[in-house]
Write a protein that holds these residues in place. Structure first.
Motif, PDB file in Angstrom:
ATOM      1  N   THR A   9      12.632  13.229  33.780  1.00  0.00           N
ATOM      2  CA  THR A   9      11.216  13.608  33.746  1.00  0.00           C
ATOM      3  C   THR A   9      10.739  14.272  32.451  1.00  0.00           C
ATOM      4  O   THR A   9       9.880  13.734  31.746  1.00  0.00           O
ATOM      5  CB  THR A   9      10.933  14.591  34.918  1.00  0.00           C
ATOM      6  OG1 THR A   9      11.662  14.163  36.057  1.00  0.00           O
ATOM      7  CG2 THR A   9       9.472  14.668  35.220  1.00  0.00           C
ATOM      8  N   GLY A  10      11.255  15.480  32.152  1.00  0.00           N
ATOM      9  CA  GLY A  10      10.809  16.218  30.962  1.00  0.00           C
ATOM     10  C   GLY A  10      11.214  15.481  29.704  1.00  0.00           C
ATOM     11  O   GLY A  10      10.471  15.425  28.719  1.00  0.00           O
ATOM     12  N   LYS A  13       8.874  12.521  28.909  1.00  0.00           N
ATOM     13  CA  LYS A  13       7.572  12.903  28.343  1.00  0.00           C
ATOM     14  C   LYS A  13       7.682  13.110  26.834  1.00  0.00           C
ATOM     15  O   LYS A  13       6.867  12.589  26.062  1.00  0.00           O
ATOM     16  CB  LYS A  13       7.084  14.199  29.003  1.00  0.00           C
ATOM     17  CG  LYS A  13       6.616  14.055  30.438  1.00  0.00           C
ATOM     18  CD  LYS A  13       6.058  15.397  30.879  1.00  0.00           C
ATOM     19  CE  LYS A  13       5.568  15.443  32.284  1.00  0.00           C
ATOM     20  NZ  LYS A  13       5.048  16.771  32.649  1.00  0.00           N
ATOM     21  N   SER A 198      20.844  17.973  33.729  1.00  0.00           N
ATOM     22  CA  SER A 198      20.610  16.859  32.796  1.00  0.00           C
ATOM     23  C   SER A 198      21.339  17.082  31.468  1.00  0.00           C
ATOM     24  O   SER A 198      22.146  16.248  31.050  1.00  0.00           O
ATOM     25  CB  SER A 198      19.114  16.672  32.532  1.00  0.00           C
ATOM     26  OG  SER A 198      18.460  16.211  33.691  1.00  0.00           O
ATOM     27  N   SER A 223      11.899  24.330  25.575  1.00  0.00           N
ATOM     28  CA  SER A 223      12.141  24.925  26.894  1.00  0.00           C
ATOM     29  C   SER A 223      11.494  24.103  28.015  1.00  0.00           C
ATOM     30  O   SER A 223      10.341  23.689  27.890  1.00  0.00           O
ATOM     31  CB  SER A 223      11.583  26.345  26.936  1.00  0.00           C
ATOM     32  OG  SER A 223      11.764  26.862  28.245  1.00  0.00           O
ATOM     33  N   ALA A 235      15.023  23.631  38.099  1.00  0.00           N
ATOM     34  CA  ALA A 235      15.873  24.136  36.999  1.00  0.00           C
ATOM     35  C   ALA A 235      16.084  25.651  37.086  1.00  0.00           C
ATOM     36  O   ALA A 235      17.192  26.141  36.872  1.00  0.00           O
ATOM     37  CB  ALA A 235      15.264  23.761  35.641  1.00  0.00           C
TER      38      ALA A 235
HETATM   39  P1  GDP Z   1      15.244  14.857  35.744  1.00  0.00           P
HETATM   40  O1  GDP Z   1      16.451  14.042  35.419  1.00  0.00           O
HETATM   41  O2  GDP Z   1      14.164  14.105  36.454  1.00  0.00           O
HETATM   42  O3  GDP Z   1      15.552  16.197  36.328  1.00  0.00           O
HETATM   43  O4  GDP Z   1      14.557  15.064  34.354  1.00  0.00           O
HETATM   44  P2  GDP Z   1      14.728  16.117  33.176  1.00  0.00           P
HETATM   45  O5  GDP Z   1      15.945  16.945  33.374  1.00  0.00           O
HETATM   46  O6  GDP Z   1      14.573  15.372  31.889  1.00  0.00           O
HETATM   47  O7  GDP Z   1      13.404  16.942  33.388  1.00  0.00           O
HETATM   48  C1  GDP Z   1      13.267  17.982  34.302  1.00  0.00           C
HETATM   49  C2  GDP Z   1      12.693  19.165  33.577  1.00  0.00           C
HETATM   50  O8  GDP Z   1      11.524  18.764  32.864  1.00  0.00           O
HETATM   51  C3  GDP Z   1      12.275  20.288  34.493  1.00  0.00           C
HETATM   52  O9  GDP Z   1      13.138  21.388  34.324  1.00  0.00           O
HETATM   53  C4  GDP Z   1      10.830  20.595  34.065  1.00  0.00           C
HETATM   54  O10 GDP Z   1      10.548  21.970  33.967  1.00  0.00           O
HETATM   55  C5  GDP Z   1      10.715  19.895  32.729  1.00  0.00           C
HETATM   56  N1  GDP Z   1       9.352  19.451  32.460  1.00  0.00           N
HETATM   57  C6  GDP Z   1       8.589  18.657  33.239  1.00  0.00           C
HETATM   58  N2  GDP Z   1       7.368  18.485  32.670  1.00  0.00           N
HETATM   59  C7  GDP Z   1       7.377  19.204  31.505  1.00  0.00           C
HETATM   60  C8  GDP Z   1       6.398  19.428  30.476  1.00  0.00           C
HETATM   61  O11 GDP Z   1       5.283  18.925  30.516  1.00  0.00           O
HETATM   62  N3  GDP Z   1       6.793  20.221  29.424  1.00  0.00           N
HETATM   63  C9  GDP Z   1       8.048  20.781  29.355  1.00  0.00           C
HETATM   64  N4  GDP Z   1       8.318  21.573  28.308  1.00  0.00           N
HETATM   65  N5  GDP Z   1       8.971  20.593  30.312  1.00  0.00           N
HETATM   66  C10 GDP Z   1       8.641  19.806  31.369  1.00  0.00           C
END
Ligand code: GDP
Length: 308
Positions: A9-10, A13, A198, A223, A235
């Motif tokens: 997710t993060g 983006k 992750s 962060s 997280a």
């Molecule tokens: P997962 O495999 O789906 O868990 O994806 P990731 O580990 O890549 O992303 C999860 C993290 O993305 C979470 O801890 C969120 O807080 C962070 N996150 C989601 N949207 C945003 C954003 O717009 N900005 C930032 N800085 N972090 C984000």
């Protein structure tokens, strides 16, 4: 060369923003595979697929997973046939899992399959699984040990977490090209992905953390936490379960041996001094990426820091 460490997710983006700023031939993404699991007999790699769909321009941005405008006919039929359907799989998405599973059964490693699927979908950047070996994030909860997907999706991250571990990681190897990409990199970005489920597994694959530490590159992190909560997902809870503070400072501390610079949210500006004392240059900016423009702006800021 630019190397990016990412979950789903993060990570997706920021990677979407980065992909608009750099030549895809320069971009290598090292992706978490410890969330991978088998469902309906199919091998599913949620993070690899989210990044692939994002770079192919077909990701469902509103859901944060799957393919945009996908249909769920097969899932509905599976339900009729008595299958568990707590993990949603769209019809087009299923094709990815069918193909991956078939090629794995034919003996191809995940890295080769990932390259092939990405080529078919027109992705020009390189996406590498962290390893071709089986590594699985396991969650010890007050009600017993479960897989990460059961904790995250089926139980909606409600059980109390006692510990997280990465089964199989000690005997895993980085997939072909991972160490070479890190060694060649001029810039390494640690996405605002979940530090425990992750980025943690990627850094736990023997050789990867040390390669980043000794690389001749600037290492920049963002962060995923603002205040004491993750922007989305668990997280913060998992950080606490692993003995870390649930804050941008806690995230910086988990990467303290790696980071040159770290970006935190303006709301956490008072943490800049504390993080800087551990030797990491820290700036406060807006780290939320709710629009395409914000993704691109943050990507530019990260890349500018890496060039300093
Ligand atoms: P997962 O495999 O789906 O868990 O994806 P990731 O580990 O890549 O992303 C999860 C993290 O993305 C979470 O801890 C969120 O807080 C962070 N996150 C989601 N949207 C945003 C954003 O717009 N900005 C930032 N800085 N972090 C984000």
């Amino acid at each position: 060369m630019l190397v990016v460490l990412s979950g789903g997710t993060g990570g997706a983006k920021l990677i979407q923003g980065i992909s608009e700023e750099v030549d895809p031939s320069e971009l290598t993404i090292i992706c978490n595979t410890a969330d991978d699991f088998v469902l309906h007999g199919l091998h599913i790699s949620p993070d690899l697929d989210t990044i692939m769909y994002t770079l192919a321009g077909v990701a469902d941005g509103s859901k944060g997973w799957g393919i945009q405008d996908d249909t769920f006919t097969t899932l509905a039929q599976l339900k009729k046939l008595g299958a568990e359907t707590w993990f949603q799989l769209g019809d087009q998405d299923l094709a990815t899992h069918i193909m991956r599973t078939r090629l794995l059964r034919e003996g191809l490693p995940l890295s080769k399959i990932t390259a092939r699927l990405n080529t078919c979908l027109g992705v020009k950047a390189t996406i590498l699984p962290m390893t071709d070996d089986a590594v699985e994030t396991r969650v010890k909860t007050s009600q017993g040990e479960i897989s990460f997907q059961e904790y995250f999706v089926k139980q909606r991250w409600q059980p109390e977490v006692k510990e997280i571990f990465y089964a199989g990681v000690q005997s895993s190897n980085p997939s072909p090209g991972v160490i070479e990409a890190i060694e060649r990199a001029r810039r390494i970005i640690i996405c605002p992905s979940n530090p425990v489920t992750s980025i943690g597994p990627i850094l736990a694959v023997p050789g990867i953390r040390n390669a980043i530490k000794t690389a001749n590159a600037s290492v920049i992190g963002v962060s995923p936490i603002i205040g004491d909560s993750a922007i989305s997902g668990p997280a913060h809870k998992l950080m606490v379960a692993q003995g870390h503070e649930a804050s941008a400072l806690g995230v910086a501390q988990t990467y303290v041996d790696l980071l040159d610079s770290f970006l935190i949210d303006k709301a956490d500006e008072e943490l800049c001094g504390k993080i800087q004392r551990s030797g990491i240059k820290t700036s406060a900016t807006s780290i939320r990426m709710d629009s395409q423009a914000e993704k691109r702006r943050l990507a530019r800021e990260v890349l500018a820091l890496a060039d300093k």
